[in-house]
Design an enzyme around this catalytic site. Structure first.
Site, PDB file in Angstrom:
ATOM      1  CD  GLU A  80      36.740  39.095  36.670  1.00 47.85           C
ATOM      2  OE1 GLU A  80      37.047  40.293  36.493  1.00 47.85           O
ATOM      3  OE2 GLU A  80      36.714  38.259  35.749  1.00 47.85           O
ATOM      4  CB  CYS A 103      34.228  46.372  39.651  1.00 49.18           C
ATOM      5  SG  CYS A 103      33.266  45.431  38.463  1.00 49.18           S
TER       6      CYS A 103
END
Ligand code: NAP
Length: 454
Positions: free
Chosen positions: A227, A261
């Site tokens: 990720e 993110c």
């Protein structure tokens, strides 16, 4: 020595003795030993422990939010919301793991054939500091419910959070060594991955860290989930509700002081509504009140570390040198603490960090485009593919762009991208591979075993 440094005061709050190499090996061996028992416990038993964990998280949310504020500057109210979300992911997998991992019968010529999901063993999590509890819980709740055990190498600037998470598992009544934190720097990650008891690795972090961990995991033929970073594009089309879009875009950019993110990062606006959007967006970004994370009035805290603020500022300066123009912000404030002001850059072009790279802080790149086709092209003109959003009143068109045109793991229409335990989460391109959350996340570290009885 691992250090907690308060980004408001720049003072060391606490130091932590790291584990030695032998200490790390011994912990991994113990966790592996526990796995041989843990894997055959019932879903009901694991679910009860997971629910205990959820209750403890809720009862300690103020204290845990305090810890995050102190170690990485998160607003106390955002910290409380993060802990509540961690509790919700524990509840979600406590309730659904057994159904998600039920045997799947498949018709063949045999008397019986089916797929059975079997846990792999001990999984390593390498995690970032920006959501120091959520990132860990969204990995660990499904992993442990599925019958795996886990070790965590948390980011070096949040050792207090790493220790607290291990303690929460103890308090919830989990057997010792179902989950352990390794207090180590990234230099020891290779050795941990190479340990024969480690059966997989999940890394959430930057793209360079992902490349390095993927290379090690690859050379050991161990599965990894990555990720990684993002530069999420938000498309503002001419029929969008501009005032509403500007509000949502500013919230999406400033959440967690811009250190997310899936933060909104590039705002791609069609020329008919460019001036109108910029005016409203500037107003919303200017309205942010950056200050002490414990102050109820603050809507944005400091950045987590001095070096990260410096890196962000260099990206802004370099973009300006290449022709980007500052609408607001762009200067380091004269005050104690690692604050960075909400910043808007326009006239952002390829070749500038503000166009090509991830800006991990409260800086927005605004890009003017001719029409919807150009907006889609610019949105996809990036190495990243984590999230994306499109703002339009034509829902059918919005849905089509989200589903078919944008290259990203999650695309939202008329809202900013958020994670939800029920929905798969992850990226494409250099934002990584594999999925967390939902039914997809829990199957990542499982052996989908075929069983056939003649
Ligand atoms: P980072 O510097 O990559 O660190 C993340 C973790 O990886 C830390 O535990 C770090 O340890 C470790 N690490 C760093 N380099 C490594 C290497 N070469 N080998 C092994 N481990 C290594 O990232 P960060 O600054 O903590 O977090 C910000 C980044 O994470 C941003 O790019 C953000 O977009 C990304 N992120 C992605 C997601 C997602 O779901 N896609 C979610 C959150 C954050 P040390 O701290 O000891 O260096």
């Amino acid at each position: 020595m691992l250090k907690s440094i308060n980004p408001v005061t720049n003072e060391v709050v606490k130091t932590y003795e790291p584990h030695t190499k032998d200490g790390v090996k011994s912990i991994i061996n113990s966790v592996d030993k526990t796995w041989h028992h843990w894997r055959s416990t019932s879903f009901m038993y694991r679910g009860q422990l997971m629910q205990n964990l959820a209750s403890i998280l809720r009862s300690k949310k103020e204290e845990l939010a305090f810890l995050m504020a102190q170690e990485m500057g998160k607003l106390k109210k955002e910290g409380i919301a993060e802990i509540e979300k961690c509790a919700s992911v524990c509840d979600y997998y406590a309730a659904n793991a057994e159904t998600f991992l039920a045997n799947e019968p498949i018709q063949t010529e045999a008397t019986k054939s089916f797929v059975s999901y079997q846990p792999l063993g001990t999984i390593l999590a390498v995690m970032p500091w920006n959501f120091p509890f959520w990132q860990v819980f969204r990995f660990v709740a499904p992993t442990v419910m599925a019958g795996n055990t886990a070790v965590l190498k948390h980011a070096s600037n949040v050792p207090g959070c790493a220790v607290a998470i291990e303690e929460l598992f103890r308090e919830a009544g989990f057997p010792e060594n179902v989950f352990r934190s390794l207090l180590i720097g990234s230099n020891l990650v290779k050795e941990v991955i190479q340990h024969k008891a480690i059966k997989g690795v999940s890394l959430t972090g930057s793209t360079p860290a992902g490349k390095s961990v993927a290379a090690i995991a690859g050379s050991e033929l161990k599965k990894c989930v990555l990720e990684l970073g993002g530069s999420d594009p938000y498309l503002i089309l001419k029929d969008a509700n501009i005032e509403e879009a500007a509000k949502i875009c500013a919230s999406g950019r400033l959440l967690n002081a811009g250190q997310s993110c899936i933060g909104a990062k590039r705002f791609i606006v069609v020329e008919e509504v460019y001036a109108q959007f910029l005016e409203h967006f500037t107003h919303e970004m200017n309205a942010a009140h950056f200050g002490d994370p414990f102050d109820e009035e603050s809507t944005m805290g400091p950045m987590a570390r001095e070096d990260l603020r410096e890196e962000l500022h260099q990206q802004v300066v370099s973009s300006m040198e290449k022709g980007a123009e500052v609408v607001i912000g762009g200067e380091i404030p004269h005050r104690k603490g690692t604050y960075y002001p909400p910043t808007i850059l326009e006239n952002v072009q390829p070749g500038m960090p503000a166009y090509d790279d991830e800006l991990f802080g409260p800086v927005a790149s605004v890009i003017k485009v001719k029409d919807v086709e150009e907006a889609i092209r610019v949105a996809n003109d990036t190495e990243f593919g984590l999230g994306a959003a499109v703002f339009t009143s034509d829902i059918k068109q919005g849905e089509n762009i989200a589903e078919m045109q944008l290259e990203a793991g999650a695309c939202f229409v008329n809202d900013f991208v958020k994670s939800d335990p029920r929905l798969p989460f992850g990226g494409i391109k250099t934002s990584g591979f594999g999925r967390e959350l939902s039914i997809h996340g829990i199957k990542e570290f499982m052996n989908a075993k075929t069983v056939v009885v003649k």
